[in-house]
Design an enzyme around this catalytic site. Sequence first.
Site, PDB file in Angstrom:
ATOM      1  N   ASP A   1       0.821  -1.207   0.000  1.00 17.36           N
ATOM      2  CA  ASP A   1       0.000   0.000   0.000  1.00 17.36           C
ATOM      3  C   ASP A   1       0.862   1.266   0.000  1.00 17.36           C
ATOM      4  O   ASP A   1       2.070   1.198   0.252  1.00 17.36           O
ATOM      5  CB  ASP A   1      -0.894   0.018   1.249  1.00 17.36           C
ATOM      6  CG  ASP A   1      -2.102  -0.899   1.084  1.00 17.36           C
ATOM      7  OD1 ASP A   1      -2.506  -1.149  -0.071  1.00 17.36           O
ATOM      8  OD2 ASP A   1      -2.632  -1.361   2.107  1.00 17.36           O
TER       9      ASP A   1
ATOM     10  N   TYR B   1       7.187  -9.911   6.951  1.00 17.77           N
ATOM     11  CA  TYR B   1       7.021  -8.466   7.078  1.00 17.77           C
ATOM     12  C   TYR B   1       7.592  -8.029   8.422  1.00 17.77           C
ATOM     13  O   TYR B   1       7.558  -8.790   9.394  1.00 17.77           O
ATOM     14  CB  TYR B   1       5.533  -8.092   7.069  1.00 17.77           C
ATOM     15  CG  TYR B   1       4.919  -8.035   5.703  1.00 17.77           C
ATOM     16  CD1 TYR B   1       4.866  -6.834   5.000  1.00 17.77           C
ATOM     17  CD2 TYR B   1       4.356  -9.163   5.110  1.00 17.77           C
ATOM     18  CE1 TYR B   1       4.287  -6.764   3.740  1.00 17.77           C
ATOM     19  CE2 TYR B   1       3.778  -9.104   3.850  1.00 17.77           C
ATOM     20  CZ  TYR B   1       3.744  -7.897   3.166  1.00 17.77           C
ATOM     21  OH  TYR B   1       3.173  -7.817   1.929  1.00 17.77           O
TER      22      TYR B   1
END
Lengths: 244, 244
Positions: free
Chosen positions: B52, B110
Amino acid sequence: MKQIMLTISYDGTHYYGWQKQDGLPTIQAELEKACKRLFGHEVSIKGSGRTDAGVHARGQCASLKVNTPIPVEKMPRSLNNILPKDIVVLDAKLVGEGFHPQYLAKKKTYIYKVINSKYPVPQLWNYTYFVYTPLDIEAMSQGARHFVGTHDFKAFCSSKNTKKDTIRSIYSFKIKQDGDIITFEVCGNGFLHNMVRIMVGTLIEVGKGDMKPDDIRQIILSKNRLKAGITVPASGLTMYRVEY
Amino acid sequence: MKQIMLTISYDGTHYYGWQKQDGLPTIQAELEKACKRLFGHEVSIKGSGRTDAGVHARGQCASLKVNTPIPVEKMPRSLNNILPKDIVVLDAKLVGEGFHPQYLAKKKTYIYKVINSKYPVPQLWNYTYFVYTPLDIEAMSQGARHFVGTHDFKAFCSSKNTKKDTIRSIYSFKIKQDGDIITFEVCGNGFLHNMVRIMVGTLIEVGKGDMKPDDIRQIILSKNRLKAGITVPASGLTMYRVEY
């Protein structure tokens, strides 16, 4: 009037340095604007020293005189609510009337960060200097020892230097490696214009093998700016601590 | 045509995320533009997954098909000479024709960084999430254990999620503290939209004492997004590694 000392942290990326300049965003101008809004009167802020465009601070010190009922311990948060988010006041305390943040500073510590790797790290462009050639930490540490002591640092200041007296004392100069990041930490009684950046630029020549560690001593003695290394970029430099 | 896999690092601050969008700067668009210039023909780049706006990457993987005499080992440096400086190609290698960076990814890792201190650190705004309330690392680590395993993560994905299958496997979830910086590292076979940011947002509730570690289990079972914590900001998130 109360005299206050502030400790300030900032990201210098988007500023034209510490000092006020007509129409340009600077740290001093932002602080004076925020203080005027908080205290309701014009405030003049003196720093412990200027930082150039793009240079950061973790512990810049500054003083100001205010006429306010706001308790000193509430000032950091109140100022931070007004300041842009890349300037943060970490501490505020009352100091005596004779306090001067520049003239009374006994020790200043700067850090300079280099990223020494095959490829740059995109998130660190504004906070480090990228060097591709592998650097010899041991050789740079040997070279740095020559800076420690009281010397004439004329060879390590920019031609824009306006100070007549170019003698300064360096108390320590440490070089640490953590993965790809090399941190140069230098503490002294004061620094000439671009002095830290030229010292680091010269040590990098040593680290690359283009100079020998003992060349540093000869360069100091030469008092010739042209013998020293480049002025490394502002982005890697942080004014770390000021001691009184 | 050769099929190439790139490993890419980027600072997502100034981009509208990975995926191409008309007229907006995105990572995919910048890479395709640079490849077109280097290889002299239109190139379509497939990523291992979207990131994003504002999310960073240290090891995003992507594939492309090219018709070029340029040796694969020269591609990172050649592409980096064309790309904007906040996108860096770290590696390029030849892969088989059937390679697909998204469908063949076995593990993704992540990391999410929180700065937990009295005042924010101005240089870290774009790379961390600032939390003022002291966080209990032990409680968050206990809570994070409930995520490990194969679960329906419907409660931990945004309402924009378009994937029908919300079952994912989490292989590990570690939380480390280094001074004021807390790093959340999560590895799994795949992640739903905003899943890492909602998991971290929920663990922060646990760290503040507003939820108990065992509440995480109940929230997973509820499959109800409203029971979980906030979606923490994109700035703290980095796509760290993709394994095939």
